[in-house]
Design a protein around this motif. Structure first.
Motif, PDB file in Angstrom:
ATOM      1  N   GLY A 144     -84.605 -10.911 -38.191  1.00  0.00           N
ATOM      2  CA  GLY A 144     -86.096 -11.285 -38.281  1.00  0.00           C
ATOM      3  C   GLY A 144     -86.412 -12.106 -37.232  1.00  0.00           C
ATOM      4  O   GLY A 144     -87.511 -12.488 -36.721  1.00  0.00           O
ATOM      5  N   THR A 145     -85.337 -12.916 -36.824  1.00  0.00           N
ATOM      6  CA  THR A 145     -85.526 -13.515 -35.581  1.00  0.00           C
ATOM      7  C   THR A 145     -84.203 -13.929 -34.699  1.00  0.00           C
ATOM      8  O   THR A 145     -83.273 -13.429 -35.136  1.00  0.00           O
ATOM      9  CB  THR A 145     -85.779 -15.015 -36.086  1.00  0.00           C
ATOM     10  OG1 THR A 145     -86.182 -16.142 -34.984  1.00  0.00           O
ATOM     11  CG2 THR A 145     -84.892 -15.740 -36.953  1.00  0.00           C
ATOM     12  N   THR A 146     -84.192 -14.854 -33.779  1.00  0.00           N
ATOM     13  CA  THR A 146     -83.088 -14.952 -32.759  1.00  0.00           C
ATOM     14  C   THR A 146     -82.011 -16.088 -33.668  1.00  0.00           C
ATOM     15  O   THR A 146     -82.570 -17.321 -34.112  1.00  0.00           O
ATOM     16  CB  THR A 146     -83.238 -15.171 -31.432  1.00  0.00           C
ATOM     17  OG1 THR A 146     -84.322 -16.298 -31.446  1.00  0.00           O
ATOM     18  CG2 THR A 146     -83.806 -14.049 -30.720  1.00  0.00           C
ATOM     19  N   SER A 147     -80.829 -16.153 -33.225  1.00  0.00           N
ATOM     20  CA  SER A 147     -79.959 -16.881 -33.886  1.00  0.00           C
ATOM     21  C   SER A 147     -79.404 -17.774 -32.813  1.00  0.00           C
ATOM     22  O   SER A 147     -79.618 -17.546 -31.376  1.00  0.00           O
ATOM     23  CB  SER A 147     -78.705 -16.373 -34.601  1.00  0.00           C
ATOM     24  OG  SER A 147     -77.826 -15.851 -33.700  1.00  0.00           O
ATOM     25  N   ASP A 148     -78.421 -18.548 -32.825  1.00  0.00           N
ATOM     26  CA  ASP A 148     -77.515 -19.214 -31.765  1.00  0.00           C
ATOM     27  C   ASP A 148     -76.306 -18.684 -31.127  1.00  0.00           C
ATOM     28  O   ASP A 148     -75.946 -19.059 -30.453  1.00  0.00           O
ATOM     29  CB  ASP A 148     -77.231 -20.523 -32.214  1.00  0.00           C
ATOM     30  CG  ASP A 148     -76.066 -20.674 -33.398  1.00  0.00           C
ATOM     31  OD1 ASP A 148     -75.808 -19.471 -33.787  1.00  0.00           O
ATOM     32  OD2 ASP A 148     -75.773 -21.760 -33.946  1.00  0.00           O
TER      33      ASP A 148
END
Length: 283
Positions: A144-148
């Motif tokens: 649902g979103t970007t990570s590192d």
């Protein structure tokens, strides 16, 4: 040299867009299959211009309908998967209003969803099911979103509702969900460690302009795309079991790739061999 490189990339992207845009607009206007193929050409050229070298391990599930479940570290994931296969993305409605990225998403006929408005759920699921049964490969980013880029974020099984709800609309009452991982593994021709991975990844805490400058300076970024075994989901199956199986496979593939456990020789290396299979071996 950085500014020359930036000028080269921007000029190349603009010229590529101007050449391909008429074909894509016609494809969208008349819902022609060409609209599925043109974006792959654009994405491949964009990856080449930015020095993104893609190594593919495995292949997209041949059976249909199929949904790809991929981890999400950066906007570059769109370019990478789009260069590998003719895909359509599921994205939150906010993406449609983003400058540049929103326009590109619309040109690729991205499926925009409004997660907070349950009254529109049926309409959105019907569109996803229709696109999948029409032979399109739909991509879901369940985080649902970007990570590192160093790990897989927590995933809620509810995000697989699009696949499970689409099952009754398919001819054989079955949807194949294929785990996919995108791992940024090299930079400047060297292995990429945890320190440099944020250059490739784009978590929400990093502003876009400094991030783009880091990408332009990198000159060469290596990314490995692993396709796992597709999981068949039939009418009556448990969505939470599907989610658990898909996520477990994604975590295993991403961990193995980042820590060098999996084989290092790709099945396909787009940057050097196009789509011709490479021989097995060690690098």
């Amino acid at each position: 040299m950085t500014w020359i490189r930036i000028f080269f990339i921007i000029t190349g992207l603009v010229l590529t867009t101007l050449v391909l845009l008429p074909f894509q607009l016609v494809g969208l206007a008349f819902d022609l299959k060409i609209r599925r193929y043109v974006p792959r050409i654009w994405h491949r050229i964009a990856c080449w211009l930015m020095g993104i070298r893609i190594r593919v391990h495995g292949s997209v599930e041949r059976r249909r309908p199929v949904m790809l479940s991929a981890n999400h570290a950066s906007w570059k994931d769109i370019l990478v998967l789009g260069a590998v296969a003719d895909v359509a993305y599921i994205a939150k409605i906010e993406v449609a209003d983003w400058p540049v990225f929103g326009t590109l998403a619309k040109l690729q006929k991205t499926i925009f969803v409004v997660r907070e408005q349950k009254r529109r759920t049926g309409e959105q699921v019907n569109e996803i099911a229709q696109r999948m049964t029409g032979g399109e490969i739909v991509v879901l980013f369940p985080e649902g979103t970007t990570s590192d880029g160093n790990r897989l974020l927590d995933v809620k099984s509810s995000l697989f509702g699009a696949a499970t709800a689409a099952v009754p609309h398919t001819p054989d009452k079955i949807v194949y969900v294929q785990p996919v991982t995108i791992a940024y593994t090299g930079i400047y021709g060297m292995p990429m460690g945890r320190y440099h991975r944020p250059i490739a990844a784009w978590p929400g805490s990093i502003e876009l302009l400094p991030h783009l400058m880091g990408i332009f300076r990198a000159e060469a970024i290596d990314v490995d795309v692993d396709f796992g075994e597709a999981i068949p989901f039939r009418e009556g199956d448990n969505r939470k079991h599907l989610s658990a199986a898909v996520i477990a496979s994604m975590k295993r593939m991403l961990r193995d790739r980042l820590y060098g456990v999996r084989k290092t020789t790709p099945d396909v290396e787009i940057a050097e061999t196009g789509l011709e299979p490479a021989e097995e071996g060690t690098s």
